[in-house]
Design a protein around this motif. Structure first.
Motif, mmCIF file in Angstrom:
data_model
loop_
_atom_site.group_PDB
_atom_site.id
_atom_site.type_symbol
_atom_site.label_atom_id
_atom_site.label_comp_id
_atom_site.label_asym_id
_atom_site.label_seq_id
_atom_site.Cartn_x
_atom_site.Cartn_y
_atom_site.Cartn_z
ATOM 1 N N ASP A 213 46.050 39.705 -114.557
ATOM 2 C CA ASP A 213 46.293 38.259 -114.412
ATOM 3 C C ASP A 213 47.001 37.715 -115.651
ATOM 4 O OD1 ASP A 213 44.028 38.636 -115.952
ATOM 5 O OD2 ASP A 213 42.826 37.102 -114.964
ATOM 6 N N ASP A 214 46.315 37.767 -116.809
ATOM 7 C CA ASP A 214 46.995 37.248 -118.000
ATOM 8 C C ASP A 214 47.803 38.319 -118.728
ATOM 9 O OD1 ASP A 214 45.169 38.671 -119.584
ATOM 10 O OD2 ASP A 214 43.846 36.957 -119.822
ATOM 11 N N ASP A 215 47.676 39.583 -118.299
ATOM 12 C CA ASP A 215 48.422 40.674 -118.931
ATOM 13 C C ASP A 215 48.384 40.560 -120.456
ATOM 14 O OD1 ASP A 215 49.331 41.970 -116.503
ATOM 15 O OD2 ASP A 215 50.689 40.295 -116.223
ATOM 16 N N LEU B 57 58.727 44.168 -107.577
ATOM 17 C CA LEU B 57 59.522 43.108 -108.196
ATOM 18 C C LEU B 57 58.919 42.670 -109.524
ATOM 19 C CD1 LEU B 57 60.401 40.869 -105.114
ATOM 20 C CD2 LEU B 57 61.626 42.846 -106.019
ATOM 21 N N ALA B 58 57.583 42.711 -109.585
ATOM 22 C CA ALA B 58 56.897 42.299 -110.808
ATOM 23 C C ALA B 58 57.383 43.089 -112.010
ATOM 24 C CB ALA B 58 55.389 42.495 -110.644
ATOM 25 N N GLY B 59 57.788 44.325 -111.794
ATOM 26 C CA GLY B 59 58.154 45.172 -112.915
ATOM 27 C C GLY B 59 59.611 45.132 -113.293
ATOM 28 N N MET B 60 60.459 44.481 -112.456
ATOM 29 C CA MET B 60 61.886 44.572 -112.753
ATOM 30 C C MET B 60 62.669 43.283 -112.574
ATOM 31 S SD MET B 60 62.675 44.442 -109.412
ATOM 32 C CE MET B 60 64.414 44.787 -109.183
ATOM 33 N N PRO C 238 55.338 36.229 -119.610
ATOM 34 C CA PRO C 238 55.056 36.405 -118.191
ATOM 35 C C PRO C 238 53.577 36.698 -117.963
ATOM 36 C CG PRO C 238 56.722 37.988 -118.970
ATOM 37 C CD PRO C 238 56.130 37.342 -120.158
ATOM 38 N N VAL C 239 53.006 36.073 -116.948
ATOM 39 C CA VAL C 239 51.640 36.389 -116.528
ATOM 40 C C VAL C 239 51.667 36.632 -115.018
ATOM 41 C CG1 VAL C 239 50.415 35.158 -118.366
ATOM 42 C CG2 VAL C 239 51.092 33.928 -116.303
ATOM 43 N N TYR C 240 50.549 37.071 -114.448
ATOM 44 C CA TYR C 240 50.509 37.439 -113.039
ATOM 45 C C TYR C 240 51.703 38.331 -112.716
ATOM 46 C CZ TYR C 240 47.108 33.661 -113.000
ATOM 47 O OH TYR C 240 46.045 32.863 -113.295
ATOM 48 N N ALA C 241 51.899 39.313 -113.574
ATOM 49 C CA ALA C 241 52.966 40.299 -113.388
ATOM 50 C C ALA C 241 54.335 39.650 -113.187
ATOM 51 C CB ALA C 241 52.629 41.223 -112.230
ATOM 52 N N GLY C 242 54.586 38.620 -113.965
ATOM 53 C CA GLY C 242 55.910 38.012 -113.926
ATOM 54 C C GLY C 242 56.075 36.961 -112.850
ATOM 55 N N LYS C 243 55.000 36.692 -112.093
ATOM 56 C CA LYS C 243 55.118 35.683 -111.044
ATOM 57 C C LYS C 243 55.007 34.275 -111.615
ATOM 58 C CE LYS C 243 52.717 38.724 -108.063
ATOM 59 N NZ LYS C 243 51.495 38.847 -107.254
ATOM 60 N N ALA C 244 54.569 34.165 -112.874
ATOM 61 C CA ALA C 244 54.529 32.863 -113.535
ATOM 62 C C ALA C 244 54.765 33.070 -115.028
ATOM 63 C CB ALA C 244 53.179 32.184 -113.311
ATOM 64 N N GLN C 245 55.091 31.967 -115.698
ATOM 65 C CA GLN C 245 55.298 32.031 -117.130
ATOM 66 C C GLN C 245 54.328 31.098 -117.828
ATOM 67 O OE1 GLN C 245 59.474 31.138 -117.633
ATOM 68 N NE2 GLN C 245 59.983 33.290 -117.334
ATOM 69 N N THR D 262 51.770 48.042 -111.419
ATOM 70 C CA THR D 262 50.891 49.065 -111.961
ATOM 71 C C THR D 262 51.707 50.225 -112.537
ATOM 72 O OG1 THR D 262 50.606 49.860 -109.707
ATOM 73 C CG2 THR D 262 48.827 48.550 -110.619
ATOM 74 N N GLY D 263 52.915 49.895 -112.964
ATOM 75 C CA GLY D 263 53.755 50.867 -113.642
ATOM 76 C C GLY D 263 54.372 50.209 -114.840
ATOM 77 N N LYS D 264 55.614 50.533 -115.114
ATOM 78 C CA LYS D 264 56.245 49.954 -116.293
ATOM 79 C C LYS D 264 56.994 48.684 -115.957
ATOM 80 C CE LYS D 264 56.335 53.940 -119.125
ATOM 81 N NZ LYS D 264 56.923 55.271 -119.281
ATOM 82 N N THR D 265 57.063 47.806 -116.943
ATOM 83 C CA THR D 265 57.872 46.610 -116.813
ATOM 84 C C THR D 265 59.179 46.873 -117.540
ATOM 85 O OG1 THR D 265 55.909 45.283 -116.846
ATOM 86 C CG2 THR D 265 57.958 44.148 -117.311
ATOM 87 N N VAL D 266 60.274 46.690 -116.855
ATOM 88 C CA VAL D 266 61.558 46.949 -117.497
ATOM 89 C C VAL D 266 62.436 45.708 -117.416
ATOM 90 C CG1 VAL D 266 61.451 49.428 -116.977
ATOM 91 C CG2 VAL D 266 62.579 47.901 -115.366
ATOM 92 N N SER D 267 63.263 45.503 -118.420
ATOM 93 C CA SER D 267 64.259 44.433 -118.311
ATOM 94 C C SER D 267 65.602 44.912 -118.841
ATOM 95 C CB SER D 267 63.791 43.150 -119.001
ATOM 96 O OG SER D 267 62.882 43.426 -120.023
#
Ligand SMILES: Cc1cc2nc3c(=O)[nH]c(=O)nc-3n(C[C@H](O)[C@H](O)[C@H](O)COP(=O)(O)OP(=O)(O)OC[C@H]3O[C@@H](n4cnc5c(N)ncnc54)[C@H](O)[C@@H]3O)c2cc1C
Lengths: 251, 328
Positions: A123-125, B280-283, B139-146, B259-264
């Protein structure tokens, strides 16, 4: 031996995020919650250690937060953990120190040889409760672990880094944060789900600590501008290369 | 006049690319607050002479190179102890880290020792409101919000997501005072026994400028040559969707997503990937996204800047050929 597993209740990964009216938090209506996926690896690893040691180690699951987290503790109990402790209270979102100080207090009282957690809560990562916890307890810490061996009061762990892994050895007691790849979490069988309802789950109020971060706002990410289909099939390949080279200038 | 401590990552005597990103961000904030000071902290063995001089041109005013043979491999305990001591000495307003594997391990340890708040994996940082005078967006919620946070006390601490902050081009005329300091970290409980790197000398996903990802649409591990061929033509790293990892076609280290890597990276090419919300959360913070999928309604096209609707087995060989031509 006693193994503590710290877990967190989080919005499940399918959640469509909407911002609440205060502009600072997640709109809770319509959100369903789950055990944070990395915490499942932590629970599973504790159970594997218990199984390998002939069932003697006690596995205690702890969670700090809202009362509804009892559901996620029950899930861990259904997987096979022995008992749960819920530290009830309102924790400020993303402030690791408050959650960690509550958990550290409970762990000091409980006493354990090992504390397993997920590598992050989804959630907050925030990535920091385990470090605060290790610091507060004076324990060693290994993060993002994909392989763990316990021997002679020590933990030998593989920790994922760019392009490979580090092999790290630390004395116990230790805080270990679990990454996918460590194991495959088991599903709780129906009889075990029933049994879990009778396992002890102690509830305590958590002592709140002064937050170190303050939430200024929560917003949806800026939308990506609309893209375009450059074409169909292999003949579109040259068009794509041209667009990436001349328009986007990324190749 | 903010004073900023910037942890600069090196491994094996080689400066990481994030060094420029972290120092660049530090410089910008220091100058924005009126001629502030940027102190770069390097930790390792025998690094002052080889790496110290490179940091002035990247934005540092002063370099503290903490050296000792026992610091050659990374030790979370040692590095945290030394950095916390540096912070106690320098009394900075802000401490910055790269949100690399090392930075993500180290930053929370230092924050815990100092008892201050940390904003992890930030995508923006500004001078502004809050007790410490800085605000961080992450980013929080895996990039779904900031989430935007302020810090209750000083120093503020933040780790910066790699590839998001642009490193300014080096200014050869700028130089920094390099202080080589012998720093014995004392007894350590965590000993890194070895660093095992994957056999291939391929670029790591999280550090790559271009990523080519294959999904279940690639039908099986025997077809990964198509993904690797395209990646090789571009000097890219290869990624995989969870469906691919769960099927055992590719190792988990290559999984992109929640549940993997976050890449940008600056360019992300998704082949036969449907674009599930967890992927989508990861990329989705990649600069340019390309999707190749035979289904015109695949959700991946909603986030893609450029798309080709078609069979990856036909499109990829042709695309690889075209990129080779371009690179000539
Ligand atoms: C808790 C949780 C965590 C998760 N974490 C992640 C994560 O970190 N990363 C992740 O990726 N997923 C994750 N997922 C899984 C996610 O929901 C999807 O199941 C997964 O991303 C699907 O992978 P895919 O796109 O490769 O496969 P599919 O969804 O099966 O898509 C295959 C795509 O290939 C296309 N295709 C088929 N044949 C061809 C062809 N010949 N040429 C071109 N295109 C073709 C199809 O049209 C389709 O769009 C998670 C799920 C859960 C519940």
């Amino acid at each position: 031996m006693r193994i503590a597993v710290c877990i967190k209740r989080v919005p499940d990964t399918e959640t469509k995020v909407r911002i609440a009216a205060d502009g600072k938090s997640l709109e809770p209506s319509g959100v369903s919650y789950d055990l944070s996926p990395y915490d499942e690896y932590a629970v599973e690893e504790a159970l594997r250690i218990k199984d390998a040691a002939g069932g003697t180690p006690e596995v205690v699951v702890l969670s700090a937060g809202v009362g509804d987290a009892a559901t996620q503790i029950r899930k861990a109990l259904a997987m096979g953990a022995d008992r749960g402790i819920l530290l009830k209270g309102d924790l400020p979102f993303s402030d690791a120190s408050s959650a960690a100080s509550a958990l550290a207090g409970a762990l000091k009282e409980l006493g354990a040889d090992l504390c397993l957690t997920g590598k992050q809560a989804i959630d907050d990562d925030g990535l920091q409760v385990p470090a605060y916890l290790a610091q507060a307890l004076g324990w060693t810490l290994v993060s993002v672990v994909t392989k763990l061996e316990l021997k002679d009061g020590k933990a030998l762990a593989h920790r994922q880094v760019e392009g490979g892994h580090e092999v790290v050895e630390v004395p116990l007691p230790a805080v270990i944060t679990c990454q996918k790849g460590l194991n495959t979490p088991r599903f709780a069988s129906l009889p075990n789900i029933m049994k879990a309802k009778k396992k002890p789950l102690e509830e305590k109020a958590l002592a709140s600590a002064a937050p170190r971060l303050t939430v200024l706002g929560l917003a949806l990410p800026p939308g990506r501008k609309a893209g375009r289909i450059v074409g169909q099939g292999p003949d579109a390949a040259p068009l794509l290369v041209k667009a990436l080279h001349e328009e986007a200038k990324v190749v | 006049m903010p004073k900023i401590l910037a942890f600069v990552e090196q491994r094996g005597g080689v400066l990481k690319r994030t060094a420029g990103e972290v120092l660049g961000a530090a410089r910008r904030l220091a100058d924005g607050g009126g001629s502030g000071e940027v102190v770069a902290v390097l930790i390792g063995h025998d690094i002052a002479a080889t790496l110290g001089a490179a940091l002035g041109p990247l934005g540092a005013d002063r370099v503290r190179a903490l050296q000792h043979p026992s610091l050659a491999p990374y030790s979370g305990e040692a590095y945290a102890r030394l950095l916390a001591a540096e912070a106690a000495l320098a009394k900075p307003d802000l401490v910055l880290f790269p949100a690399s594997a090392m930075g993500k391990d180290l930053a929370p340890r230092v924050a815990a020792v100092l008892g201050v708040g940390l904003a992890s994996d930030c995508t923006a940082l500004e001078a502004g409101a809050g007790g410490s005078g800085f605000a961080a967006t992450r980013p929080v919620y895996a990039g779904k919000a900031q989430l935007k946070v302020g810090f209750a006390a000083s120093p503020a601490m933040a780790s910066l997501r790699p590839n998001v902050f642009t490193a300014p081009s080096a200014q050869p005329g700028r130089s920094a005072v390099v202080e080589a300091v012998t720093s014995d970290p004392g007894a350590l409980r965590d000993a890194v026994q070895s660093l095992v790197l994957a056999a291939s000398a391929k670029v790591d996903l999280t550090e790559a400028d271009i990523v080519v990802t294959g999904g279940r649409g690639m039908k099986g591990p025997e077809h990964w040559g198509l993904i690797e061929g395209l990646a090789a033509a571009l000097g890219a790293a290869t990624g995989a969707s969870r469906a691919v990892v769960d099927a055992g076609w590719r190792p988990h280290a290559e999984q992109v997503g929640q549940t993997g890597k976050t890449v940008s990276p600056s360019l992300y090419i998704a082949c036969g990937v449907s674009g599930a919300i967890q992927h989508l959360a990861g990329m989705s913070s990649s600069r340019v996204i390309v999707a190749i999928n035979k289904d015109p309604d695949a959700p991946i096209f909603k986030v893609a800047d450029y798309g080709i609707v078609g069979d990856a087995f036909e499109v990829l060989p042709r695309l690889t050929e075209e990129f080779k031509k371009l690179k000539g």
